[in-house]
Motif scaffolding. Structure first.
Motif, PDB file in Angstrom:
ATOM      1  N   LEU A 121       0.780  -1.101   0.100  1.00 55.29           N
ATOM      2  CA  LEU A 121      -0.206  -0.030  -0.043  1.00 55.29           C
ATOM      3  C   LEU A 121       0.882   1.482   0.156  1.00 55.29           C
ATOM      4  N   SER A 122       0.377   2.198  -0.785  1.00 53.88           N
ATOM      5  CA  SER A 122       0.937   3.739  -0.676  1.00 53.88           C
ATOM      6  C   SER A 122       0.525   4.170   0.239  1.00 53.88           C
ATOM      7  N   ARG A 123       1.226   5.248   1.159  1.00 55.30           N
ATOM      8  CA  ARG A 123       1.014   5.866   2.232  1.00 55.30           C
ATOM      9  C   ARG A 123       1.212   7.325   2.013  1.00 55.30           C
ATOM     10  N   ASP A 124       0.650   8.064   2.783  1.00 56.71           N
ATOM     11  CA  ASP A 124       0.715   9.581   2.753  1.00 56.71           C
ATOM     12  C   ASP A 124       1.909   9.794   3.450  1.00 56.71           C
ATOM     13  N   SER A 125       2.544  10.799   3.430  1.00 61.07           N
ATOM     14  CA  SER A 125       4.093  11.464   3.955  1.00 61.07           C
ATOM     15  C   SER A 125       3.862  11.451   5.435  1.00 61.07           C
ATOM     16  N   GLU A 126       2.686  11.694   6.133  1.00 52.90           N
ATOM     17  CA  GLU A 126       2.405  11.898   7.550  1.00 52.90           C
ATOM     18  C   GLU A 126       2.079  10.396   8.277  1.00 52.90           C
ATOM     19  N   GLY A 127       1.536   9.626   7.269  1.00 49.30           N
ATOM     20  CA  GLY A 127       1.165   8.210   7.684  1.00 49.30           C
ATOM     21  C   GLY A 127      -0.056   8.309   8.571  1.00 49.30           C
ATOM     22  N   ASN A 128      -0.742   9.424   8.632  1.00 54.33           N
ATOM     23  CA  ASN A 128      -2.196   9.342   9.595  1.00 54.33           C
ATOM     24  C   ASN A 128      -3.188   9.723   8.760  1.00 54.33           C
ATOM     25  N   TYR A 137      -2.590   2.341  -4.738  1.00 53.66           N
ATOM     26  CA  TYR A 137      -2.234   3.891  -4.561  1.00 53.66           C
ATOM     27  C   TYR A 137      -3.647   4.529  -4.046  1.00 53.66           C
ATOM     28  N   PRO A 138      -3.541   5.523  -3.217  1.00 50.72           N
ATOM     29  CA  PRO A 138      -4.725   6.316  -2.944  1.00 50.72           C
ATOM     30  C   PRO A 138      -5.036   7.358  -3.969  1.00 50.72           C
ATOM     31  N   LEU A 139      -6.014   7.871  -3.869  1.00 48.30           N
ATOM     32  CA  LEU A 139      -6.503   8.761  -4.774  1.00 48.30           C
ATOM     33  C   LEU A 139      -5.538  10.125  -4.526  1.00 48.30           C
ATOM     34  N   ASP A 140      -5.442  10.461  -3.321  1.00 54.83           N
ATOM     35  CA  ASP A 140      -4.518  11.719  -3.190  1.00 54.83           C
ATOM     36  C   ASP A 140      -3.609  11.467  -2.048  1.00 54.83           C
TER      37      ASP A 140
END
Length: 110
Positions: free
Chosen positions: A45-52, A107-110
């Motif tokens: 899973l891709s994750r956002d830079s903050e992870g939250n 990947y997430p949408l954003d």
């Protein structure tokens, strides 16, 4: 007959959809495009830079994954077939870890 609403649309250049994908689409992908993948295929899973933060599932690719930062955080690399077909891609990825394994990357949408 397959419902066209369940098939992930791409633009003419093959770019992933810029919209959330639903469970119906996920089921379609598992039953059709991914049905031949070995059961041992890692799902990354891709994750956002903050992870939250959270975002809907939007696109995917079949690649190779290797943990590079810790046991559970790593990088995604092209498949061997992709590197063989594209010399410029090989230049972008001159070194790929020996432990890189095939993975389905979401990947997430954003």
């Amino acid at each position: 007959m397959t419902d066209p609403q369940q098939i992930p649309a791409t633009d003419p250049a093959g770019a992933p959809p810029d919209r959330p994908l639903t469970l119906a689409v996920l089921r379609f992908l598992v039953r059709t495009l991914w049905k031949e993948l070995p059961g041992s295929t890692l799902v990354v899973l891709s994750r956002d830079s903050e992870g939250n933060l959270f975002s809907p599932f939007s696109s995917y690719c079949l690649s190779r994954y290797a943990p590079t930062h810790s046991d559970y955080v790593g990088e995604v690399f092209p498949l061997l077939e992709q590197l063989a077909k594209d010399p410029e891609l090989r230049e972008l990825f001159p070194i790929i870890p020996d432990n890189a394994q095939q993975a389905l990357v979401l990947y997430p949408l954003d």
